[in-house]
Design an enzyme around this catalytic site. Structure first.
Site, PDB file in Angstrom:
ATOM      1  N   TYR A 158      18.380   9.939  10.120  1.00 26.86           N
ATOM      2  CA  TYR A 158      17.255   9.820  11.070  1.00 26.86           C
ATOM      3  C   TYR A 158      16.518  11.154  11.271  1.00 26.86           C
ATOM      4  CZ  TYR A 158      15.178   8.793  15.756  1.00 26.86           C
ATOM      5  OH  TYR A 158      14.356   8.640  16.848  1.00 26.86           O
ATOM      6  N   LYS A 162      12.530  12.165  10.754  1.00 23.66           N
ATOM      7  CA  LYS A 162      11.722  12.658  11.883  1.00 23.66           C
ATOM      8  C   LYS A 162      11.185  14.067  11.597  1.00 23.66           C
ATOM      9  CE  LYS A 162      11.808   9.105  14.759  1.00 23.66           C
ATOM     10  NZ  LYS A 162      10.573   8.384  15.137  1.00 23.66           N
TER      11      LYS A 162
HETATM   12  P1  NDP Z   1      12.863   0.220  20.567  1.00 21.48           P
HETATM   13  O1  NDP Z   1      13.885  -0.172  19.555  1.00 21.48           O
HETATM   14  O2  NDP Z   1      13.077  -0.157  21.998  1.00 21.48           O
HETATM   15  O3  NDP Z   1      11.430  -0.292  20.123  1.00 21.48           O
HETATM   16  C1  NDP Z   1      10.997  -0.089  18.802  1.00 21.48           C
HETATM   17  C2  NDP Z   1      10.010  -1.171  18.460  1.00 21.48           C
HETATM   18  O4  NDP Z   1       9.598  -0.959  17.090  1.00 21.48           O
HETATM   19  C3  NDP Z   1      10.626  -2.554  18.535  1.00 21.48           C
HETATM   20  O5  NDP Z   1       9.740  -3.417  19.204  1.00 21.48           O
HETATM   21  C4  NDP Z   1      10.792  -2.942  17.086  1.00 21.48           C
HETATM   22  O6  NDP Z   1      10.653  -4.328  16.838  1.00 21.48           O
HETATM   23  C5  NDP Z   1       9.631  -2.219  16.440  1.00 21.48           C
HETATM   24  N1  NDP Z   1       9.826  -2.089  14.998  1.00 21.48           N
HETATM   25  C6  NDP Z   1      10.967  -1.794  14.340  1.00 21.48           C
HETATM   26  N2  NDP Z   1      10.754  -1.832  13.020  1.00 21.48           N
HETATM   27  C7  NDP Z   1       9.449  -2.173  12.844  1.00 21.48           C
HETATM   28  C8  NDP Z   1       8.649  -2.413  11.709  1.00 21.48           C
HETATM   29  N3  NDP Z   1       9.150  -2.324  10.475  1.00 21.48           N
HETATM   30  N4  NDP Z   1       7.352  -2.749  11.887  1.00 21.48           N
HETATM   31  C9  NDP Z   1       6.845  -2.884  13.142  1.00 21.48           C
HETATM   32  N5  NDP Z   1       7.566  -2.688  14.259  1.00 21.48           N
HETATM   33  C10 NDP Z   1       8.856  -2.341  14.108  1.00 21.48           C
HETATM   34  O7  NDP Z   1      12.691   1.807  20.408  1.00 21.48           O
HETATM   35  P2  NDP Z   1      12.082   2.924  21.373  1.00 21.48           P
HETATM   36  O8  NDP Z   1      10.985   2.371  22.178  1.00 21.48           O
HETATM   37  O9  NDP Z   1      13.203   3.614  22.033  1.00 21.48           O
HETATM   38  O10 NDP Z   1      11.518   3.925  20.260  1.00 21.48           O
HETATM   39  C11 NDP Z   1      10.157   4.014  19.908  1.00 21.48           C
HETATM   40  C12 NDP Z   1       9.955   5.272  19.065  1.00 21.48           C
HETATM   41  O11 NDP Z   1      10.389   6.404  19.810  1.00 21.48           O
HETATM   42  C13 NDP Z   1      10.740   5.286  17.760  1.00 21.48           C
HETATM   43  O12 NDP Z   1       9.968   5.887  16.752  1.00 21.48           O
HETATM   44  C14 NDP Z   1      11.940   6.167  18.094  1.00 21.48           C
HETATM   45  O13 NDP Z   1      12.480   6.796  16.960  1.00 21.48           O
HETATM   46  C15 NDP Z   1      11.288   7.151  19.032  1.00 21.48           C
HETATM   47  N6  NDP Z   1      12.236   7.840  19.921  1.00 21.48           N
HETATM   48  C16 NDP Z   1      12.939   7.149  20.883  1.00 21.48           C
HETATM   49  C17 NDP Z   1      13.802   7.834  21.729  1.00 21.48           C
HETATM   50  C18 NDP Z   1      14.589   7.172  22.799  1.00 21.48           C
HETATM   51  O14 NDP Z   1      15.431   7.833  23.406  1.00 21.48           O
HETATM   52  N7  NDP Z   1      14.386   5.896  23.080  1.00 21.48           N
HETATM   53  C19 NDP Z   1      13.979   9.288  21.599  1.00 21.48           C
HETATM   54  C20 NDP Z   1      13.191   9.893  20.555  1.00 21.48           C
HETATM   55  C21 NDP Z   1      12.349   9.190  19.765  1.00 21.48           C
HETATM   56  P3  NDP Z   1      11.936  -5.304  16.797  1.00 21.48           P
HETATM   57  O15 NDP Z   1      12.512  -5.212  18.174  1.00 21.48           O
HETATM   58  O16 NDP Z   1      11.360  -6.627  16.473  1.00 21.48           O
HETATM   59  O17 NDP Z   1      12.831  -4.752  15.740  1.00 21.48           O
END
Ligand code: NDP
Length: 260
Positions: A158, A162
Site C-alpha cells: 500500500y 501511495k
Molecule cells: P472506504 O473503504 O470506506 O471507501 C472507499 C470507497 O472506494 C468505497 O466506497 C469503495 O467501494 C470504493 N472503491 C474501491 N475500489 C474501487 C474501484 N475500483 N472503483 C471505484 N470505487 C472503488 O475507504 P476510506 O473512505 O477510508 O478511504 C478513502 C481514501 O482515503 C482511500 O484512497 C484511502 O487509501 C485513503 N485513506 C484513508 C485513510 C483512513 O484512515 N480511512 C487514511 C489514509 C488514506 P466498495 O465499498 O464498493 O468497495
C-alpha cells in the site's frame, strides 16, 4: 455556503467514507457532484441522502464506475459532462488497503493494490485532463495517505502505491501548471471509516488495536471524514489558486512526532 457554486465535481469512491463526506461537502458548497463508485447501489443511496440533506435544487448524479478500468472512468466522465457540463474538479479518492508480507504476497495482491490505488488515480486524471487543459482551468485532488511518506511495517505494498500517488501529483502539477490546472494531494492519517474499522477488526484484539491507534495520536483521537472533506473543498475552490503540486497532511500531527 457557495464556495464551489457553478463548479462540476467528480468524486471517485464516493459511496461511503471519505469520498461520501467529500461529495456531501461539495454539494453543500453549491457544486454539481458526480459520485463515481464501484457499487452502483451504494452510490445511488449516497446520492439520495445528499438530495435529502441539501434539497431538491442540488445537482447530484451516481454512476457505477470501476477506477481500475480506463473505459469505465471515461464513460462516467462522459455521463457527468452530459448531465452537468465540463468537469472543474476531480477528486481521486477510491482506494483499498492491501497489507501483506512482501515475500509471501501473491502477484494478484500486488496488481490489485496498484490497479486501484495508483492506476485508478491516473485513469481519473487522464480522463479529465484534456478538457481542463483545453479550458485553461481545473483542480485535481488526490487522496494519498501518510503512507505516502511514512512506513508502517506489515503494510506492504500500500505505501508503495501511495508514494506513487504523491509522485503523480507532483509530476502532473508541474506538467500542467502553465495551463492553470492544479494537482494536489491530501494525506490523511487515521480517519474513522469502514476501511479503518475493517483493519482494527482484522487484528487479534480489535479493541486493543483501536486503543493503540488512539494512544499514538498526539490529539488522542481519530480523524473524521468531514475533516478531510473540508480540505478538499478548500483545494477545489478559488481560495487555493496558487497551491499546486503540494500535499496537505491531516493527521493531528502524528507524522511530525518522533516519539513521546
Ligand atoms: P472506504 O473503504 O470506506 O471507501 C472507499 C470507497 O472506494 C468505497 O466506497 C469503495 O467501494 C470504493 N472503491 C474501491 N475500489 C474501487 C474501484 N475500483 N472503483 C471505484 N470505487 C472503488 O475507504 P476510506 O473512505 O477510508 O478511504 C478513502 C481514501 O482515503 C482511500 O484512497 C484511502 O487509501 C485513503 N485513506 C484513508 C485513510 C483512513 O484512515 N480511512 C487514511 C489514509 C488514506 P466498495 O465499498 O464498493 O468497495
Amino acid at each position: 455556503m457557495n464556495r464551489l457554486s457553478g463548479k462540476v465535481a467528480f468524486v471517485t469512491g464516493a459511496g461511503r467514507g471519505i469520498g461520501a463526506a467529500i461529495a456531501h461537502a461539495f454539494a453543500a458548497e453549491g457544486a454539481a457532484v458526480v459520485l463515481a463508485e464501484l457499487d452502483g447501489e451504494t452510490a445511488r443511496e449516497t446520492a439520495r441522502e445528499i438530495a435529502r440533506q441539501h434539497g431538491d435544487a442540488v445537482q447530484v448524479l451516481a454512476h457505477e464506475t470501476d477506477v481500475t478500468q480506463p473505459g469505465s472512468v471515461r464513460a462516467a466522465v462522459d455521463a457527468a459532462e452530459r448531465a452537468f457540463g465540463p468537469i472543474d474538479v476531480l477528486v481521486n479518492n477510491a482506494g483499498i488497503n492491501v497489507f501483506a508480507d512482501p515475500l509471501t504476497m501473491t502477484d494478484a495482491d500486488w496488481r490489485r493494490c496498484f490497479a486501484v490505488d495508483l492506476d485508478g488515480v491516473w485513469n481519473g486524471c487522464r480522463a479529465v485532463l484534456p478538457g481542463m487543459v483545453a479550458r485553461g482551468a481545473g483542480s485535481i485532488v488526490n487522496i494519498a495517505s501518510t503512507h505516502a511518506f511514512q512506513i508502517i511495517p506489515g503494510c506492504f505494498p500500500y505505501p508503495v502505491a501511495k508514494h506513487g500517488v504523491l509522485g503523480l501529483t507532483r509530476a502532473l502539477g508541474i506538467e500542467y501548471a502553465p495551463k492553470n490546472v492544479r494537482v494536489n494531494a491530501i494525506a490523511p492519517g487515521y480517519i474513522e471509516t469502514q476501511l479503518t474499522r475493517d483493519w482494527w477488526d482484522a487484528q487479534p484484539d480489535p479493541q486493543a488495536a483501536r486503543q493503540e491507534t488512539l494512544a499514538l495520536s498526539p490529539m488522542k483521537r481519530i480523524g473524521r471524514p468531514e475533516e478531510v472533506a473540508m480540505t478538499a473543498v478548500f483545494l477545489a475552490s478559488e481560495e487555493a489558486p496558487f497551491i499546486n503540486a503540494s500535499c496537505i497532511t491531516i493527521d493531528g500531527g502524528r507524522t511530525a512526532l518522533y516519539h513521546d
